[in-house]
Motif scaffolding. Structure first.
Motif, PDB file in Angstrom:
ATOM      1  N   MET A 103       0.832  -1.202   0.000  1.00  0.00           N
ATOM      2  CA  MET A 103       0.000   0.000   0.000  1.00  0.00           C
ATOM      3  C   MET A 103       0.872   1.261   0.000  1.00  0.00           C
ATOM      4  O   MET A 103       0.501   2.253  -0.609  1.00  0.00           O
ATOM      5  CB  MET A 103      -0.924  -0.001   1.219  1.00  0.00           C
ATOM      6  CG  MET A 103      -1.985  -1.110   1.208  1.00  0.00           C
ATOM      7  SD  MET A 103      -3.031  -1.121  -0.255  1.00  0.00           S
ATOM      8  CE  MET A 103      -3.980   0.326  -0.024  1.00  0.00           C
ATOM      9  N   ILE A 104       2.006   1.214   0.680  1.00  0.00           N
ATOM     10  CA  ILE A 104       2.888   2.387   0.719  1.00  0.00           C
ATOM     11  C   ILE A 104       3.417   2.676  -0.676  1.00  0.00           C
ATOM     12  O   ILE A 104       3.409   3.831  -1.129  1.00  0.00           O
ATOM     13  CB  ILE A 104       4.023   2.184   1.742  1.00  0.00           C
ATOM     14  CG1 ILE A 104       3.448   2.171   3.158  1.00  0.00           C
ATOM     15  CG2 ILE A 104       5.084   3.270   1.591  1.00  0.00           C
ATOM     16  CD1 ILE A 104       4.441   1.771   4.226  1.00  0.00           C
ATOM     17  N   ALA A 154       7.289  -1.518 -10.607  1.00  0.00           N
ATOM     18  CA  ALA A 154       5.825  -1.462 -10.713  1.00  0.00           C
ATOM     19  C   ALA A 154       5.444  -1.123 -12.142  1.00  0.00           C
ATOM     20  O   ALA A 154       6.080  -0.278 -12.782  1.00  0.00           O
ATOM     21  CB  ALA A 154       5.261  -0.415  -9.767  1.00  0.00           C
ATOM     22  N   HIS A 155       4.418  -1.794 -12.632  1.00  0.00           N
ATOM     23  CA  HIS A 155       3.853  -1.500 -13.951  1.00  0.00           C
ATOM     24  C   HIS A 155       2.472  -0.897 -13.714  1.00  0.00           C
ATOM     25  O   HIS A 155       1.638  -1.498 -13.020  1.00  0.00           O
ATOM     26  CB  HIS A 155       3.760  -2.776 -14.790  1.00  0.00           C
ATOM     27  CG  HIS A 155       5.109  -3.294 -15.177  1.00  0.00           C
ATOM     28  ND1 HIS A 155       5.614  -3.169 -16.438  1.00  0.00           N
ATOM     29  CD2 HIS A 155       6.076  -3.905 -14.445  1.00  0.00           C
ATOM     30  CE1 HIS A 155       6.822  -3.693 -16.483  1.00  0.00           C
ATOM     31  NE2 HIS A 155       7.124  -4.154 -15.277  1.00  0.00           N
ATOM     32  N   VAL A 156       2.258   0.286 -14.300  1.00  0.00           N
ATOM     33  CA  VAL A 156       1.046   1.058 -14.020  1.00  0.00           C
ATOM     34  C   VAL A 156       0.479   1.594 -15.327  1.00  0.00           C
ATOM     35  O   VAL A 156       1.217   2.095 -16.179  1.00  0.00           O
ATOM     36  CB  VAL A 156       1.361   2.231 -13.059  1.00  0.00           C
ATOM     37  CG1 VAL A 156       0.101   3.029 -12.741  1.00  0.00           C
ATOM     38  CG2 VAL A 156       2.033   1.731 -11.783  1.00  0.00           C
ATOM     39  N   ARG A 197       1.423   4.312 -20.052  1.00  0.00           N
ATOM     40  CA  ARG A 197       1.871   2.978 -19.654  1.00  0.00           C
ATOM     41  C   ARG A 197       3.233   3.193 -19.022  1.00  0.00           C
ATOM     42  O   ARG A 197       4.179   3.614 -19.702  1.00  0.00           O
ATOM     43  CB  ARG A 197       1.982   2.018 -20.853  1.00  0.00           C
ATOM     44  CG  ARG A 197       0.677   1.782 -21.590  1.00  0.00           C
ATOM     45  CD  ARG A 197      -0.338   1.028 -20.725  1.00  0.00           C
ATOM     46  NE  ARG A 197      -1.563   0.736 -21.447  1.00  0.00           N
ATOM     47  CZ  ARG A 197      -2.663   1.477 -21.372  1.00  0.00           C
ATOM     48  NH1 ARG A 197      -2.697   2.548 -20.629  1.00  0.00           N
ATOM     49  NH2 ARG A 197      -3.748   1.124 -22.042  1.00  0.00           N
ATOM     50  N   ASP A 198       3.340   2.952 -17.727  1.00  0.00           N
ATOM     51  CA  ASP A 198       4.533   3.315 -16.980  1.00  0.00           C
ATOM     52  C   ASP A 198       5.208   2.127 -16.313  1.00  0.00           C
ATOM     53  O   ASP A 198       4.544   1.170 -15.902  1.00  0.00           O
ATOM     54  CB  ASP A 198       4.177   4.310 -15.860  1.00  0.00           C
ATOM     55  CG  ASP A 198       3.621   5.615 -16.382  1.00  0.00           C
ATOM     56  OD1 ASP A 198       4.106   6.097 -17.422  1.00  0.00           O
ATOM     57  OD2 ASP A 198       2.704   6.167 -15.746  1.00  0.00           O
ATOM     58  N   PHE A 233      -2.666  -0.901 -11.406  1.00  0.00           N
ATOM     59  CA  PHE A 233      -1.381  -1.542 -11.148  1.00  0.00           C
ATOM     60  C   PHE A 233      -1.439  -2.935 -11.764  1.00  0.00           C
ATOM     61  O   PHE A 233      -2.173  -3.793 -11.283  1.00  0.00           O
ATOM     62  CB  PHE A 233      -1.105  -1.615  -9.646  1.00  0.00           C
ATOM     63  CG  PHE A 233      -0.818  -0.271  -9.037  1.00  0.00           C
ATOM     64  CD1 PHE A 233       0.484   0.114  -8.779  1.00  0.00           C
ATOM     65  CD2 PHE A 233      -1.850   0.610  -8.739  1.00  0.00           C
ATOM     66  CE1 PHE A 233       0.757   1.357  -8.232  1.00  0.00           C
ATOM     67  CE2 PHE A 233      -1.585   1.856  -8.188  1.00  0.00           C
ATOM     68  CZ  PHE A 233      -0.281   2.233  -7.935  1.00  0.00           C
ATOM     69  N   THR A 234      -0.676  -3.146 -12.827  1.00  0.00           N
ATOM     70  CA  THR A 234      -0.694  -4.444 -13.495  1.00  0.00           C
ATOM     71  C   THR A 234       0.429  -5.349 -13.012  1.00  0.00           C
ATOM     72  O   THR A 234       0.452  -6.532 -13.351  1.00  0.00           O
ATOM     73  CB  THR A 234      -0.604  -4.280 -15.028  1.00  0.00           C
ATOM     74  OG1 THR A 234       0.602  -3.581 -15.357  1.00  0.00           O
ATOM     75  CG2 THR A 234      -1.817  -3.521 -15.552  1.00  0.00           C
TER      76      THR A 234
END
Length: 151
Positions: A1-2, A92-94, A113-114, A84-85
């Motif tokens: 969560m953080i 992280a993939h977002v 797409r990040d 969040f994928t």
């Protein structure tokens, strides 16, 4: 969560900085060697290239407006449906949708797409792919103005 909260904060800092014309602040949301890839253009590598490109975009907006219009110039990026994928402690993939409102109203919209990576107490953009799905015919910001949705 953080991590999710820190990533959402970086997403907000990117848009708030860009909308205010604080391009150095926007660049700081990227890793030093981060990549900004805008569909149809060569990828921009590193903060200096990203700032130089975006300075050209914001300069075009300012130079295309007369003094009265400049006083009313509005740029507001809004992101929605942040998904969040993939999320690990190291990456992280977002995905997110964005809409941009300027002095003309709805200017353009599309998708981010990040890939984010942790850096101290924050997460920075390692790679951002921007796809503009639609732009107004008189868009003040979109370099290419697709007039219909693409698959």
């Amino acid at each position: 969560m953080i991590a999710r909260g820190q990533i959402r904060d970086t997403l907000a800092r990117y848009n708030w900085s860009g909308d205010a014309g604080r391009l150095d602040g926007l660049a700081e949301t990227f890793c030093a060697d981060g990549v900004l890839e805008i569909r149809g253009l060569e990828p921009l590598r590193g903060r200096a290239e990203i700032v130089a490109f975006l300075r050209g975009v914001t300069g075009n907006v300012a130079s295309s407006a007369d003094i009265k219009a400049l006083a009313k110039l509005i740029v507001r990026h809004n992101i929605a449906n942040v998904l969040f994928t993939g999320l690990t402690p190291k990456e992280a993939h977002v995905c997110a949708y964005f809409t941009v409102v300027t002095g003309i109203g709805l200017d353009h919209f599309g998708r981010y797409r990040d890939v984010f990576v942790p850096d101290g107490d924050t997460w920075l953009i390692k790679h951002r792919k921007v796809s503009t799905d639609w732009a107004a015919a008189d868009s003040t910001m979109a370099r290419t103005a697709p007039t219909r949705l693409r698959e």
